[in-house]
Write an enzyme that holds these catalytic residues in place. Structure first.
Site, PDB file in Angstrom:
ATOM      1  CB  SER A   1      -0.884   0.028   1.246  1.00 56.64           C
ATOM      2  OG  SER A   1      -1.626  -1.151   1.344  1.00 56.64           O
TER       3      SER A   1
HETATM    4  N1  SAH Z   1       0.162  -4.825   4.491  1.00 60.64           N
HETATM    5  C1  SAH Z   1       0.757  -5.207   3.240  1.00 60.64           C
HETATM    6  C2  SAH Z   1      -0.197  -4.984   2.095  1.00 60.64           C
HETATM    7  C3  SAH Z   1      -0.450  -6.279   1.442  1.00 60.64           C
HETATM    8  S1  SAH Z   1      -1.653  -6.310   0.155  1.00 60.64           S
HETATM    9  C4  SAH Z   1       2.087  -4.566   3.022  1.00 60.64           C
HETATM   10  O1  SAH Z   1       2.538  -3.776   3.848  1.00 60.64           O
HETATM   11  O2  SAH Z   1       2.700  -4.896   2.011  1.00 60.64           O
HETATM   12  C5  SAH Z   1      -2.913  -7.294   0.894  1.00 60.64           C
HETATM   13  C6  SAH Z   1      -2.562  -8.717   1.216  1.00 60.64           C
HETATM   14  O3  SAH Z   1      -3.723  -9.316   1.785  1.00 60.64           O
HETATM   15  C7  SAH Z   1      -2.184  -9.586   0.011  1.00 60.64           C
HETATM   16  O4  SAH Z   1      -0.887 -10.074   0.162  1.00 60.64           O
HETATM   17  C8  SAH Z   1      -3.248 -10.704   0.028  1.00 60.64           C
HETATM   18  O5  SAH Z   1      -2.744 -11.969  -0.346  1.00 60.64           O
HETATM   19  C9  SAH Z   1      -3.689 -10.684   1.493  1.00 60.64           C
HETATM   20  N2  SAH Z   1      -5.018 -11.265   1.759  1.00 60.64           N
HETATM   21  C10 SAH Z   1      -6.174 -11.080   1.066  1.00 60.64           C
HETATM   22  N3  SAH Z   1      -7.194 -11.771   1.628  1.00 60.64           N
HETATM   23  C11 SAH Z   1      -6.668 -12.408   2.722  1.00 60.64           C
HETATM   24  C12 SAH Z   1      -7.207 -13.279   3.709  1.00 60.64           C
HETATM   25  N4  SAH Z   1      -8.498 -13.669   3.703  1.00 60.64           N
HETATM   26  N5  SAH Z   1      -6.400 -13.763   4.673  1.00 60.64           N
HETATM   27  C13 SAH Z   1      -5.080 -13.402   4.708  1.00 60.64           C
HETATM   28  N6  SAH Z   1      -4.510 -12.579   3.802  1.00 60.64           N
HETATM   29  C14 SAH Z   1      -5.283 -12.085   2.817  1.00 60.64           C
END
Ligand code: SAH
Length: 211
Positions: free
Chosen positions: A60
């Site tokens: 993000s």
């Molecule tokens: N906080 C992260 C942003 C990651 S993007 C950072 O700092 O980089 C969002 C992430 O959520 C993705 O990697 C995706 O695989 C994960 N995600 C989506 N649905 C999910 C779920 N039900 N359980 C666990 N992770 C999930």
């Protein structure tokens, strides 16, 4: 381009864009964001943009990370927090600076593996990461002071609100066609819901996958 000066400029921009919690600003000044991004893109690590991290997911933009953390912290001290969607691990590292215990779960195994190595190298020893699906089975983490969902949900995740301590906050990008950063505050047996600015997140999906 990946120096402390560049990071300080990112923090100055966050301040100009309305982030005022010095604890969050300090945490983001400390964590080297470029180490969470593949080398070819590292020169853009401190720009206010989201960037690809593999497996079709993104880190993000800094302002969104700062806003989510600021709303979650609400200028109180955080004992235990949960992040759903570890991704590259950047937000978990920021949270490690502002909470005593951080739990972060990710459904994509390969992303989690790299995030785990980065967090270990940066000595974020108060972060526990787990390969799991945030849609269910997290009851053992009750009570949580805050939960940050880093993926866009269509419906309010009621099973997570139940895991919050009194006055705890859940921060979630919510909505179908458009997503809005949404703050849910647990109050007694009820809840208060505050809708903030429009945001753009990858979708919240169920089930775990390896790659
Ligand atoms: N906080 C992260 C942003 C990651 S993007 C950072 O700092 O980089 C969002 C992430 O959520 C993705 O990697 C995706 O695989 C994960 N995600 C989506 N649905 C999910 C779920 N039900 N359980 C666990 N992770 C999930």
């Amino acid at each position: 381009m990946t120096s402390e000066r560049t990071r300080r400029r990112m923090v100055d921009r966050l301040r100009e864009n309305g982030i005022s919690d010095e604890v969050i600003l300090q945490a983001m000044n400390t964590i080297p964001r470029h180490l969470f991004i593949e080398e070819a893109l590292a020169s853009r690590a401190y720009d206010d943009v989201s960037l690809p991290i593999g497996s079709g997911q993104t880190i993000s933009r800094p302002l969104t990370v700062a806003r989510s953390c600021e709303l979650a912290r609400n200028r109180t001290s955080l004992t235990r927090v949960l992040e759903i969607g570890t991704g590259c691990g950047y937000q978990a590292a920021v949270l490690s600076q502002i909470a005593n215990e951080v739990y972060s779960i990710e459904r994509i195994g390969s992303l989690l593996g790299s995030a785990r190595v980065r967090l270990r190298n940066l000595k974020c020893h108060n972060v526990r990461v787990k390969h799991a699906d945030g849609s269910s089975g997290l009851e053992s983490l009750f009570p949580l002071d805050a939960i940050i969902i880093a993926a866009g949900a269509v419906d309010l995740p009621e099973h997570l609100i139940e895991l919050l301590a009194e006055n705890g906050r859940l921060i979630v990008p919510l909505g179908k066609d458009k997503q809005f950063l949404t703050e849910v505050i647990k109050l007694g047996s009820g809840q208060e819901l505050i809708t903030h600015e429009e945001v753009s997140f990858v979708p919240f999906l169920s089930g775990v996958v390896v790659k």
